[in-house]
Write an enzyme that holds these catalytic residues in place. Sequence first.
Site, PDB file in Angstrom:
ATOM      1  N   LYS A  51       0.842  -1.196   0.000  1.00 23.16           N
ATOM      2  CA  LYS A  51       0.000   0.000   0.000  1.00 23.16           C
ATOM      3  C   LYS A  51       0.879   1.248   0.000  1.00 23.16           C
ATOM      4  CE  LYS A  51      -3.715  -0.377   2.591  1.00 23.16           C
ATOM      5  NZ  LYS A  51      -4.290  -0.563   3.939  1.00 23.16           N
ATOM      6  N   ARG A 101      -2.751   3.654   8.449  1.00 25.54           N
ATOM      7  CA  ARG A 101      -3.153   2.447   7.728  1.00 25.54           C
ATOM      8  C   ARG A 101      -2.035   1.428   7.667  1.00 25.54           C
ATOM      9  NH1 ARG A 101      -4.679   4.922   2.021  1.00 25.54           N
ATOM     10  NH2 ARG A 101      -5.933   3.029   1.848  1.00 25.54           N
ATOM     11  N   GLY A 124      -7.936  -7.281   5.042  1.00 23.73           N
ATOM     12  CA  GLY A 124      -8.705  -7.330   6.277  1.00 23.73           C
ATOM     13  C   GLY A 124      -7.993  -7.956   7.468  1.00 23.73           C
ATOM     14  N   MET A 166      -5.123  -6.850   8.982  1.00 25.75           N
ATOM     15  CA  MET A 166      -4.500  -5.914   9.911  1.00 25.75           C
ATOM     16  C   MET A 166      -5.363  -4.669   9.992  1.00 25.75           C
ATOM     17  SD  MET A 166      -0.520  -6.569   9.046  1.00 25.75           S
ATOM     18  CE  MET A 166      -0.790  -6.067   7.378  1.00 25.75           C
ATOM     19  N   ARG A 168      -3.575  -1.530  -6.311  1.00 29.21           N
ATOM     20  CA  ARG A 168      -2.785  -2.771  -6.314  1.00 29.21           C
ATOM     21  C   ARG A 168      -3.199  -3.582  -7.530  1.00 29.21           C
ATOM     22  NH1 ARG A 168      -5.893  -4.668  -0.954  1.00 29.21           N
ATOM     23  NH2 ARG A 168      -7.942  -4.828  -1.872  1.00 29.21           N
ATOM     24  N   HIS A 222      -5.650 -44.957  -5.618  1.00 30.55           N
ATOM     25  CA  HIS A 222      -6.004 -45.461  -6.943  1.00 30.55           C
ATOM     26  C   HIS A 222      -7.094 -44.606  -7.575  1.00 30.55           C
ATOM     27  CE1 HIS A 222      -8.385 -48.085  -9.652  1.00 30.55           C
ATOM     28  NE2 HIS A 222      -7.189 -48.393 -10.103  1.00 30.55           N
ATOM     29  N   SER A 263      12.459 -42.702 -20.220  1.00 30.57           N
ATOM     30  CA  SER A 263      11.341 -41.957 -19.651  1.00 30.57           C
ATOM     31  C   SER A 263      11.351 -42.199 -18.146  1.00 30.57           C
ATOM     32  CB  SER A 263      10.024 -42.433 -20.264  1.00 30.57           C
ATOM     33  OG  SER A 263       8.958 -41.753 -19.649  1.00 30.57           O
ATOM     34  N   CYS A 323       7.265 -39.438 -17.277  1.00 29.18           N
ATOM     35  CA  CYS A 323       5.829 -39.721 -17.187  1.00 29.18           C
ATOM     36  C   CYS A 323       5.576 -39.615 -15.679  1.00 29.18           C
ATOM     37  CB  CYS A 323       5.467 -41.049 -17.818  1.00 29.18           C
ATOM     38  SG  CYS A 323       6.550 -42.403 -17.401  1.00 29.18           S
ATOM     39  N   TYR A 371      10.854 -33.669 -22.986  1.00 28.53           N
ATOM     40  CA  TYR A 371       9.418 -33.441 -22.804  1.00 28.53           C
ATOM     41  C   TYR A 371       8.973 -33.917 -21.429  1.00 28.53           C
ATOM     42  CZ  TYR A 371       8.777 -38.442 -23.546  1.00 28.53           C
ATOM     43  OH  TYR A 371       8.845 -39.781 -23.411  1.00 28.53           O
TER      44      TYR A 371
HETATM   45  P1  ADP Z   1      -7.656  -2.001   4.004  1.00 27.76           P
HETATM   46  O1  ADP Z   1      -6.265  -2.437   3.761  1.00 27.76           O
HETATM   47  O2  ADP Z   1      -8.417  -2.854   4.921  1.00 27.76           O
HETATM   48  O3  ADP Z   1      -8.366  -1.683   2.711  1.00 27.76           O
HETATM   49  P2  ADP Z   1      -7.272   0.822   4.259  1.00 27.76           P
HETATM   50  O4  ADP Z   1      -6.061   1.335   4.938  1.00 27.76           O
HETATM   51  O5  ADP Z   1      -7.255   0.897   2.779  1.00 27.76           O
HETATM   52  O6  ADP Z   1      -7.532  -0.618   4.791  1.00 27.76           O
HETATM   53  O7  ADP Z   1      -8.477   1.662   4.850  1.00 27.76           O
HETATM   54  C1  ADP Z   1      -9.759   1.205   5.176  1.00 27.76           C
HETATM   55  C2  ADP Z   1     -10.806   2.132   4.537  1.00 27.76           C
HETATM   56  O8  ADP Z   1     -10.596   3.482   4.931  1.00 27.76           O
HETATM   57  C3  ADP Z   1     -10.753   2.133   3.031  1.00 27.76           C
HETATM   58  O9  ADP Z   1     -12.044   2.181   2.521  1.00 27.76           O
HETATM   59  C4  ADP Z   1     -10.000   3.363   2.706  1.00 27.76           C
HETATM   60  O10 ADP Z   1     -10.342   3.870   1.443  1.00 27.76           O
HETATM   61  C5  ADP Z   1     -10.435   4.322   3.804  1.00 27.76           C
HETATM   62  N1  ADP Z   1      -9.389   5.297   4.076  1.00 27.76           N
HETATM   63  C6  ADP Z   1      -8.137   5.056   4.489  1.00 27.76           C
HETATM   64  N2  ADP Z   1      -7.418   6.180   4.595  1.00 27.76           N
HETATM   65  C7  ADP Z   1      -8.252   7.184   4.245  1.00 27.76           C
HETATM   66  C8  ADP Z   1      -8.094   8.595   4.137  1.00 27.76           C
HETATM   67  N3  ADP Z   1      -6.942   9.187   4.406  1.00 27.76           N
HETATM   68  N4  ADP Z   1      -9.155   9.306   3.772  1.00 27.76           N
HETATM   69  C9  ADP Z   1     -10.330   8.709   3.480  1.00 27.76           C
HETATM   70  N5  ADP Z   1     -10.551   7.396   3.553  1.00 27.76           N
HETATM   71  C10 ADP Z   1      -9.506   6.620   3.926  1.00 27.76           C
HETATM   72 MG    MG Z   2      -7.862  -0.571   1.320  1.00 22.09          MG
END
Ligand code: ADP
Ligand code: MG
Length: 931
Positions: free
Chosen positions: A25, A94, A103, A105, A340, A456, A814, A882, A902
């Site tokens: 990220k 974040r 989801g 962390m 990503r 088998h 083979s 094989c 092969y």
């Molecule tokens: P995850 O990895 O679980 O997607 P994120 O770090 O992307 O977590 O954030 C969770 C939510 O919060 C996402 O919907 C993201 O777009 C929103 N979010 C994160 N940072 C900001 C920010 N600076 N302003 C507005 N929304 C944010």
């Molecule tokens: Mg996100």
Amino acid sequence: MGSKAKWVYAFGEGDGSNKLLLGGKGANLCEMTRIGLPVPPGFVVTTEACLAYLKEGRLPEGLMDEVRTNLAAVEKAVGRRFGAAHDPLLVSVRSGSAISMPGMMDTILNLGLNEKTLVGLIEATRNPRFGWDAYRRMIQLFGKVALGVPDEPFDRAMTLLKKEAGVQQDVDLSAEHLQALSRRFLDVVREQTGQPFPDDPWQQLETAIAAVFRSWNGRRAIDYRRQFKITPQMANGTAANICTMVFGNMGADSGTGVGFTRNPGTGERAVYGEYLTNAQGEDVVAGIRTPKPIAAMAQEMPSLHSQLMDLAAKLESHYREVQDFEFTIERGRLWALQTRSGKMNAQAMVRTSVEMEREGLIDRRRALLRVPPEMLEQLLVPRLDPAFKGQPLATGLPASPGAASGMIVFDADTAELRGRAGEKVILVREETKPEDIHGFFAAQGVLTSRGGKTSHAAVVARGMGKPCVSGAESIVVDVHERVAQVGPAVLKEGQIITIDGSTGAVYFGEVPTVEVEFSHDMATLLAWADEVARLGVRANADAPNDAQRAREYGAQGIGLCRTERMFNQIDRLPIMQDMILADTREERIAALERLRPIQTEDFRGIFKAMDGLPVTIRLLDPPMHEFLPTAAQLELEIAHLRHFRETVDAMREAPETLKLLNPRLHHQYQESMGPVVATLTEFRDKHLEDPVINRKTDTLKKVKSLSEVNPMLGHRGVRLGITYPEIYEMQIRAILNAAADCVREGVDVQPEIMVPQLATVEELKRIKSYVDRIHAEVERSSGVKVPYKFGSMIEVVRACLRAARLAETAEFFSFGTNDLTQATFSFSREDAENKFLPSYYEAGILRDNPFEVLDEKGVGELMKLAIGAGRGRRPELKVGICGEHGGDPTSIRFCHHAGLNYVSCSGPRVPIARLAAAHAKLREAEYLAAE
Ligand code: ADP
Ligand code: MG
Ligand code: MG
């Protein structure tokens, strides 16, 4: 540490390619900033800082100073101040590691709010409801993530408030309600932690960074890494990204959403995704309101829609990969919050590869490399309808991929009977044996309650490309009662079930499936793969229709045709048994002569299907007892027959016996019993059961005499060919005669005769002498030149060591890596997989199952030795593999580097192997660097 460590990188400063340091990220936020996309200002605290924190238990020295410097720069850029009483700057903290762990962390939003800055926020936005909403969200999220307060007391307070206010939904709460809620939330934190909620924005920030770092070692995250085999080399620690908050919940000209630059379900080139107006990011995920498709934005906010399309186009042309991105619109202004590589299904991966190459976005190399070979499996077998959401009745091992429905049958004969009648059946057994083979042909799929992925049932089903679930242990099969018990449920013969061999699930009733589609795009991609690959790909196929299918999958020949599979069909097995039961050579030859035309016909069919391509045929390999019933089975049948004889005798005597008991009864029944007794007497006098009993007794004797302590190391393979030359002679004659017929018909035949289980040079020479003699005879009698090659399977350790001498006689090798692996480890496969291999993985003694992934260090060394020695004597020696490993991408890579010509695998795996062979070539440099 010598020079001063650097813990923090501004988005405009970080190296977008360094995911290990900045997390995925963070690296992408830096990259997007660098190429001028609208990212809210911020900075990344590195994964190294995370590791230092986890090691020392506190944030490393100097880190918070760097944070302050960077935050000051952000303040300057946005013209707002963190912790200010007027128009304050708020941030999110974040998490994000090198490998995306969705989801797993934590992220904290709206950081920097307290009673004082909140007033400033409300004043600046003129929106008290928004302000209080942001505050209460922040208290709960921070409380949960940073202070460890469970959700439950917060949720209780929320429910209570809604009841008091008489509203149903969160959005119906007024500013005053949310203000009251925030106060309650502050109390919750105080009650739960014994401390007041931290007011100081700087303390909040520091605590939040530490909490994000700790989430790396949270239970969820650890489990996830174990499940997906994420090693520290792949991702080590999480970064903490500090990012200026932007708000999508500031009115109708605000919103938030997620998008894919192309459709991840189909690959279609059209931005795909959803958005919500007047909402925050988490609302889309939480499903509080139903989002709208991005296409709808074209009407609702046309200028933002075109900005969004522009953003998507820029992302794709920069990353040269389909992107999955998050965005937020704050009062008419678009912000990119994350991007990503998009995760897509196989169909979308294949289509986007071909289309992006054509658009000039990526080159062929990239087009091939971005598709993981294993992924193609999804497209090569029928799948359960993705919309189906039922609960499985039982779950076993995913032994052969694909889904199938049909009525339950408990034995192969019934399967064949019902199958011939045009019915769809699933063969359900405790486990299967070679004599069940005709049941496999007739069935849509196979379900067993015992056995592993290499049982088998699994191996045969994979070879045929039929779905199989094995080892579904919660199913108790009772063949005699013809029922299967699953917990309290009882399944009867004839009931419909569905099995999913890709997941191991078994469902009651018929579940709709989606058929295979060998798309035009897949054909294109695989044609590119063939151009690149050095390693050829052949298929294992035992029958003409298998061969035909293998060809459709793009096989460049047949690498293994197992002749014994032909003998197991229902009309042939009795002749095969006659051959085995024969007391004299003459009797044996007579039985073989009956088999010969059948085999010749099969070979002819296969050769025709493979016109122009080589076909490697293995002479008989398994021990003979595999064609006979088991001793226990025979004993049971003999006992039943004897009992029947006694029953008939007793019935015959019944009238007389009845007289003894009660003369009146006798009188009463005499008339009706008369004819029955007469029939029985007649029946008895024919002695119908005697020959059957005799034959079964003979068979039993033979079965006992054939019984071996270690059948897999016993009288099989070339050993049979030496002791009963007539068996191999019959097969060789059938092969060469079929080839001669084909030559006459103008078919380009390339038979390769292969000897199994070879250990000594002398064995090979003996068999070669049969071939030479018969070949001369066939050419003489047919009057045509019959081409052929002669070679050896290499599956015995000694054969590897004698490879140079073997290559004097053998034109090809083979590798039979199933047996070679057993021999190298001295593991019997079934025992290993069922008993100790799992604990070996657990203890870290072995990383992979050597029967699935070729053991390069042991078995691989033996192979290299044999190849080197063999080619030393015969430079043009053709070498293949094989065995199950031939379809495994990791093993295929090894085969490429070991210089094989092969690989051969089951038909449906051929496309996977073709792509894997191309990958091996394209990634040569990487492999050699790792050596
Ligand atoms: P995850 O990895 O679980 O997607 P994120 O770090 O992307 O977590 O954030 C969770 C939510 O919060 C996402 O919907 C993201 O777009 C929103 N979010 C994160 N940072 C900001 C920010 N600076 N302003 C507005 N929304 C944010
Ligand atoms: Mg996100
Ligand atoms: Mg073998």
